[in-house]
Scaffold this motif. Structure first.
Motif, short mmCIF file in Angstrom:
data_model
loop_
_atom_site.label_atom_id
_atom_site.label_comp_id
_atom_site.label_asym_id
_atom_site.label_seq_id
_atom_site.Cartn_x
_atom_site.Cartn_y
_atom_site.Cartn_z
N THR A 29 2.20 8.64 -3.42
CA THR A 29 1.06 7.68 -3.33
C THR A 29 1.63 6.40 -2.87
O THR A 29 0.65 5.40 -2.22
N TRP A 30 2.72 5.82 -3.58
CA TRP A 30 3.16 4.48 -3.44
C TRP A 30 3.33 4.37 -2.07
O TRP A 30 2.91 3.37 -1.08
N VAL A 31 4.03 5.14 -1.01
CA VAL A 31 4.53 5.37 -0.17
C VAL A 31 3.26 5.21 0.92
O VAL A 31 3.19 4.73 1.91
N SER A 32 2.30 6.04 0.74
CA SER A 32 1.07 6.20 1.42
C SER A 32 0.31 4.67 1.44
O SER A 32 -0.25 4.36 2.54
N GLU A 33 0.14 4.16 0.27
CA GLU A 33 -0.63 3.06 0.42
C GLU A 33 0.23 1.93 1.13
O GLU A 33 -0.36 0.95 1.63
N PHE A 34 1.34 2.03 1.07
CA PHE A 34 2.35 0.99 1.63
C PHE A 34 2.23 1.18 3.17
O PHE A 34 1.86 0.09 3.99
N SER A 35 2.13 2.42 3.58
CA SER A 35 2.00 2.77 5.08
C SER A 35 0.44 2.02 5.57
O SER A 35 0.39 1.89 6.59
N PHE A 36 -0.50 2.23 4.62
CA PHE A 36 -1.85 1.81 5.02
C PHE A 36 -1.63 0.31 5.57
O PHE A 36 -2.33 -0.31 5.88
#
Length: 310
Positions: free
Chosen positions: A98-105
């Motif tokens: 989820t950290w990477v997902s939020e980073f990509s957002f």
């Protein structure tokens, strides 16, 4: 991340990205391909965990936005129109996906703010999180504005904030989260997008992104141009949150944040005195002499800004 896997991660990051007619080949191939109208400006910027950001202080979204903003600001400083960005991301295998997902957002959000397209990149495993953004800009037939064109008689002007991020870093280093305005400024800079072209079209003779601090970056410009620069403190803006922070940490001079604080990514440029565009504030003058930067005619005795290997 060990369970998610590289290709699933890349697919999630690049799914549904916006494009434009200039993009011939987008994410998913060995290279991105895009068309431009003139010379291409290219810059690379790397952020490293616990050097440029801390997970305890910044959300993944903040880190993604900051990675884009810091890179695109260099294009602005050349007078280029942002076109494309590729991102290389290194993360530990035990990092929550989820950290990477939020980073990509965050990357997508700041790309939209900056008017640049995410064209692809790379992911790999490593001990710490690092994000490297490479950006491409189109000069559209215009000459680049370099650091080397300042002339005696020019004025020095700034567009954007100075010293806000440094005040925020000071607060965070002491375990606090307020004033919120400066803390947010450290987490996510606000480059003056679009103003690089404005400055170029107004006849800017030299320009630089202010990432290391006002005095430090003006020193880069002074050396490249072979000139002296004097900064006038009466023209500098010290904001109320900066004064609050200075008072809270021992009554220091808040002007120190403005003169030596980095990471705001304002633009600094030199102009003929009668050609400074709207939105820019004159803060000093270009003088003949050996390359140096003075403050109100005198040498500044405190730190001048960020030095990467000290």
């Amino acid at each position: 991340m060990a369970e998610t896997g590289e290709f699933e991660l890349i697919g999630a990051i690049t799914s549904g990205l916006p494009t434009s007619p200039a993009v011939r080949v987008g994410p998913g191939d060995d290279c991105a391909v895009f068309a431009v109208d003139g010379d291409v400006a290219v810059s690379t910027d790397t952020m490293v965990e616990n050097v440029h950001f801390r997970r305890a202080w910044s959300s993944p979204n903040d880190v993604g936005r900051k990675a884009v903003a810091a890179a695109v600001s260099d294009l602005e400083a050349m007078g280029a129109r942002p076109v494309g960005l590729v991102m290389a991301l290194t993360v530990p295998s035990d990092l929550d996906a989820t950290w990477v997902s939020e980073f990509s957002f965050g990357v997508r959000e700041e790309c939209a703010n900056a008017g640049v397209l995410l064209l692809g990149g790379d992911t790999t495993r490593g001990r710490d999180i690092t994000a490297t953004a490479t950006v491409f800009g189109d000069l559209q037939g215009r000459p680049p504005v370099t650091r080397a064109g300042a002339r005696p008689g020019d004025v020095v002007a700034v567009c954007g904030r100075l010293g806000w991020a440094a005040a925020g870093l000071t607060v965070l280093n002491r375990g606090f989260r307020s004033p919120r305005a400066v803390v947010v400024a450290h987490r996510v800079p606000e480059p003056p997008y679009g103003q690089g072209i404005v400055a170029q079209q107004a006849g800017a003779t030299a320009m630089i992104d202010c990432s290391d601090g006002l005095l430090a970056d003006l020193a880069h410009l002074a050396r490249a141009s072979g000139v002296a620069i004097d900064v006038e403190t009466s023209a500098l803006d010290v904001a109320e949150p900066q004064s609050v922070v200075a008072a809270a940490v021992g009554g220091g001079d808040p002007l120190t944040f403005v003169l030596s604080g980095g990471d705001d990514h304002a633009l600094l440029a030199t102009f003929a005195e009668d050609s400074v565009p709207d939105g820019w504030r004159v803060i000093g003058r270009v003088l003949p002499g050996e390359p140096a930067v003075t403050v109100d005619g005198a040498q500044w005795e405190s730190d001048a800004g960020w030095r990467h290997f000290q």
